[in-house]
Design an enzyme around this catalytic site. Structure first.
Site, mmCIF file in Angstrom:
data_model
loop_
_atom_site.group_PDB
_atom_site.id
_atom_site.type_symbol
_atom_site.label_atom_id
_atom_site.label_comp_id
_atom_site.label_asym_id
_atom_site.label_seq_id
_atom_site.Cartn_x
_atom_site.Cartn_y
_atom_site.Cartn_z
ATOM 1 N N LYS A 135 0.867 -1.187 0.000
ATOM 2 C CA LYS A 135 0.000 0.000 0.000
ATOM 3 C C LYS A 135 0.896 1.227 0.000
ATOM 4 C CE LYS A 135 -4.473 0.929 0.274
ATOM 5 N NZ LYS A 135 -5.610 0.058 -0.087
ATOM 6 N N ASP A 137 -7.161 4.271 -4.334
ATOM 7 C CA ASP A 137 -7.767 4.117 -3.007
ATOM 8 C C ASP A 137 -8.376 5.494 -2.708
ATOM 9 O OD1 ASP A 137 -7.825 2.047 -0.621
ATOM 10 O OD2 ASP A 137 -7.407 3.957 0.326
HETATM 11 P P1 NDP Z 1 -13.094 7.700 -2.369
HETATM 12 O O1 NDP Z 1 -12.005 8.681 -2.251
HETATM 13 O O2 NDP Z 1 -13.729 7.472 -3.701
HETATM 14 O O3 NDP Z 1 -14.261 8.015 -1.331
HETATM 15 C C1 NDP Z 1 -14.005 8.083 0.018
HETATM 16 C C2 NDP Z 1 -15.289 8.408 0.740
HETATM 17 O O4 NDP Z 1 -15.085 8.225 2.127
HETATM 18 C C3 NDP Z 1 -15.737 9.832 0.546
HETATM 19 O O5 NDP Z 1 -17.134 9.889 0.645
HETATM 20 C C4 NDP Z 1 -15.068 10.525 1.726
HETATM 21 O O6 NDP Z 1 -15.710 11.728 2.133
HETATM 22 C C5 NDP Z 1 -15.214 9.484 2.799
HETATM 23 N N1 NDP Z 1 -14.137 9.634 3.762
HETATM 24 C C6 NDP Z 1 -12.807 9.522 3.526
HETATM 25 N N2 NDP Z 1 -12.102 9.755 4.640
HETATM 26 C C7 NDP Z 1 -13.014 10.024 5.588
HETATM 27 C C8 NDP Z 1 -12.912 10.338 6.959
HETATM 28 N N3 NDP Z 1 -11.709 10.435 7.568
HETATM 29 N N4 NDP Z 1 -14.063 10.529 7.658
HETATM 30 C C9 NDP Z 1 -15.269 10.431 7.038
HETATM 31 N N5 NDP Z 1 -15.419 10.139 5.744
HETATM 32 C C10 NDP Z 1 -14.315 9.941 5.032
HETATM 33 O O7 NDP Z 1 -12.472 6.323 -1.807
HETATM 34 P P2 NDP Z 1 -12.958 4.839 -2.054
HETATM 35 O O8 NDP Z 1 -14.430 4.783 -2.183
HETATM 36 O O9 NDP Z 1 -12.119 4.256 -3.119
HETATM 37 O O10 NDP Z 1 -12.495 4.142 -0.693
HETATM 38 C C11 NDP Z 1 -13.365 4.017 0.446
HETATM 39 C C12 NDP Z 1 -12.874 2.880 1.319
HETATM 40 O O11 NDP Z 1 -12.857 1.662 0.571
HETATM 41 C C13 NDP Z 1 -11.449 3.019 1.885
HETATM 42 O O12 NDP Z 1 -11.392 2.412 3.152
HETATM 43 C C14 NDP Z 1 -10.618 2.212 0.909
HETATM 44 O O13 NDP Z 1 -9.405 1.773 1.488
HETATM 45 C C15 NDP Z 1 -11.566 1.055 0.654
HETATM 46 N N6 NDP Z 1 -11.332 0.282 -0.551
HETATM 47 C C16 NDP Z 1 -11.268 0.866 -1.776
HETATM 48 C C17 NDP Z 1 -11.075 0.103 -2.907
HETATM 49 C C18 NDP Z 1 -11.101 0.683 -4.261
HETATM 50 O O14 NDP Z 1 -11.055 -0.097 -5.220
HETATM 51 N N7 NDP Z 1 -11.215 1.981 -4.453
HETATM 52 C C19 NDP Z 1 -10.845 -1.351 -2.808
HETATM 53 C C20 NDP Z 1 -11.013 -1.890 -1.465
HETATM 54 C C21 NDP Z 1 -11.226 -1.072 -0.401
HETATM 55 P P3 NDP Z 1 -15.065 13.160 1.792
HETATM 56 O O15 NDP Z 1 -15.385 13.400 0.358
HETATM 57 O O16 NDP Z 1 -15.715 14.090 2.738
HETATM 58 O O17 NDP Z 1 -13.574 13.025 2.048
HETATM 59 O O1 2IT Z 2 -7.870 -1.670 -0.593
HETATM 60 C C1 2IT Z 2 -7.845 -2.144 -1.742
HETATM 61 O O2 2IT Z 2 -8.000 -3.348 -1.956
HETATM 62 C C2 2IT Z 2 -7.657 -1.218 -2.857
HETATM 63 N N1 2IT Z 2 -7.603 -0.011 -2.648
HETATM 64 C C3 2IT Z 2 -7.521 -1.738 -4.260
HETATM 65 C C4 2IT Z 2 -6.132 -2.251 -4.495
HETATM 66 C C5 2IT Z 2 -5.818 -2.642 -5.903
HETATM 67 O O3 2IT Z 2 -4.638 -2.937 -6.131
HETATM 68 O O4 2IT Z 2 -6.695 -2.656 -6.783
#
Ligand code: NDP
Ligand code: 2IT
Length: 451
Positions: free
Chosen positions: A130, A170
């Site tokens: 990561k 992420d």
């Molecule tokens: P985005 O940046 O697309 O969205 C993040 C969302 O979470 C936004 O709505 C943001 O709100 C909110 N958020 C972020 N930080 C905080 C915080 N400290 N407190 C409250 N709300 C918060 O990210 P993703 O949707 O890609 O990721 C969301 C989660 O999913 C993370 O935990 C990530 O690690 C996990 N994940 C993502 C993957 C991917 O493929 N993208 C794969 C597997 C897991 P705001 O706009 O106000 O910051």
């Molecule tokens: O937390 C996760 O699994 C991710 N943000 C996606 C990682 C990836 O390599 O697609």
């Protein structure tokens, strides 16, 4: 026999605490895994004597670097960047990049540790890593984002490679940022390889990668409900977040007949008692992701809804809950509220969104509870499929990828069942995911000897 060979759980955790001062998220992630692995070691002495968990809980390396960039007013800005390469026993390091002001070494170490188990569960050959930066993308111009991404990659490029370490998106890193980073990698190295995933379709990206994490978390939820002869039709869902994972989870819930009541961001949550239709979800996607707006503006577009500032949505009664924002956003008290309100299943779209008290509460109440390393693995799984397509210089059709994603999520569910089913029939998905992921990595490590 070395003293460390037979440390108990408390001794192990004391060591983890001592070696990782001021890294609470990392210690928390290790503890959650160790709680299940220690009892498992009793009947698997070789993992114990070979110190496998101790080794996985020490990243292969942590690279930390300065990222300098110039803002639109000509000011020099300095951020810190990292890449944590946790473990490559079963494949090249693989895992996302996060840009958020809350990013620290502790956060990235916890994410890289979790990723190691998650990637093993997918069944694909990927190790765990990561990276990220404490850079805050909010309020930055597109050019500022581009310059930051280029500067970040100017250092990162020497640590990654298609067979070495393959980053992706992420929090704060989506298709736009991957494009800027890929462009810079290609420019510096003069190589067009599958060094990043989540790329645009024009330059080697895979269909359904943007949707895969949220869709996968809902497929996993459907698999859990099926063990109780239930499905999502008519079920109410509370979802946090409004980014990539949350919006696609919402979309799949609606497609499978459920009713999504909430979304949120760091400012608060919206509650729409009529449920979010596809049209409303599309509005959120455009507004939050493309226009970088705030979720509170939803209530102006859809006046039936309410916005609650500064709160998470866990007090809204629901059948299923999907935390899809960030770590430690669902605390012990929230878990108790959800249980008291009759929640049947929880599927973690985010990484470690439920704190340890919350995890203990859900497991204690025997709620169907899918930890992130199982439930949100669909994203990295389709990243793994993107790597395969890049290596073969081909691209699969959408239907093929949809089926592969469904099959992979069903496979992860099966692993959890195999290693997590209790005497009374309850499937402890946390235990199942921890042991299932651990075993694959551990067996590979045993084969390599002491390294
Ligand atoms: P985005 O940046 O697309 O969205 C993040 C969302 O979470 C936004 O709505 C943001 O709100 C909110 N958020 C972020 N930080 C905080 C915080 N400290 N407190 C409250 N709300 C918060 O990210 P993703 O949707 O890609 O990721 C969301 C989660 O999913 C993370 O935990 C990530 O690690 C996990 N994940 C993502 C993957 C991917 O493929 N993208 C794969 C597997 C897991 P705001 O706009 O106000 O910051
Ligand atoms: O937390 C996760 O699994 C991710 N943000 C996606 C990682 C990836 O390599 O697609």
């Amino acid at each position: 026999m070395a003293v460390s060979d037979h440390v108990d759980f408390n001794g192990f955790m004391e060591g983890v605490n001592r070696r990782n001062p001021h890294q609470p998220e990392f210690v928390q992630a290790v503890q959650e895994v160790a709680e299940d692995i220690f009892p498992f070691l009793d009947s698997n002495e070789e993992y114990h004597s070979q110190q496998i968990l101790r080794r996985i809980a020490e990243p292969d390396r942590v690279v930390s670097f300065r990222v300098c960039w110039e803002d639109d007013n000509g000011n020099i800005r300095v951020q810190r960047g990292w890449r944590v390469q946790n473990n490559n026993a079963i494949g090249p390091y693989k895992g996302g990049i996060r840009f958020h002001p809350s990013v620290t070494e502790s956060v990235l170490k916890f994410l890289a540790f979790e990723q190691t188990f998650k990637n093993a569960l997918t069944g694909l050959p990927m190790g765990g890593g990561k990276g990220g930066s404490n850079f805050n993308p909010k309020g930055k111009s597109v050019r500022e984002i581009m310059r930051f991404c280029q500067s970040f990659m100017t250092e990162l490029y020497r640590h990654i490679g298609a067979d070495v370490d393959v980053p992706a998106g992420d929090i704060g890193v989506g298709g736009r940022e991957i494009g800027y980073m890929f462009g810079q990698y290609k420019r510096i190295t003069n190589q067009f390889t599958g060094v990043l995933t989540g790329k645009g379709l024009e330059y080697g990206g895979s269909l359904i990668r943007p949707e895969a994490t949220g869709y996968g978390a809902v497929y996993f939820l459907a698999n859990m409900l099926a063990t109780k002869d239930q499905d999502l039709v008519g079920k109410t869902a509370v979802i946090s977040g409004s980014g990539n994972v949350a919006t696609h989870a919402a979309e799949k819930i609606v497609q499978l007949g459920g009713k999504v009541l909430t979304l949120s961001d760091s400012g608060g949550f919206i509650h729409d008692p009529d449920g979010l239709s596809q049209e409303k979800i599309d509005w959120v996607k455009t507004h939050k992701t493309h226009r970088r707006g705030r979720i509170e503006e939803y209530v102006e577009a859809f006046p039936g809804a309410t916005f609650t500032a500064g709160k998470t949505p866990w007090g809204v009664p629901c059948d299923v809950a999907l935390p899809c924002a960030t770590q430690n956003e669902l605390l012990g008290e929230d878990a108790k509220t959800l249980i008291a309100n009759g929640v049947q299943a929880v599927s973690e779209g985010a990484n470690m969104p439920t704190d340890l008290d919350g995890v203990h509460a859900f497991r204690g109440a025997k709620i169907l509870f899918a930890p992130g390393k199982a439930a949100n693995a669909g994203g990295v799984a389709v990243s793994g499929l993107e790597m395969s397509q890049n290596s073969e210089r081909r691209s699969w059709k959408e239907e093929e990828l949809q089926q592969m994603l469904k099959d992979i999520m069903a496979g992860i569910h099966k692993s959890c069942e195999t290693y997590g089913r209790q005497g009374d029939g309850y499937i402890d998905y946390v235990k199942g995911a921890n042991i299932g992921g651990f075993k694959k990595v551990a067996d590979a490590m045993l084969a390599f000897g002491v390294v």
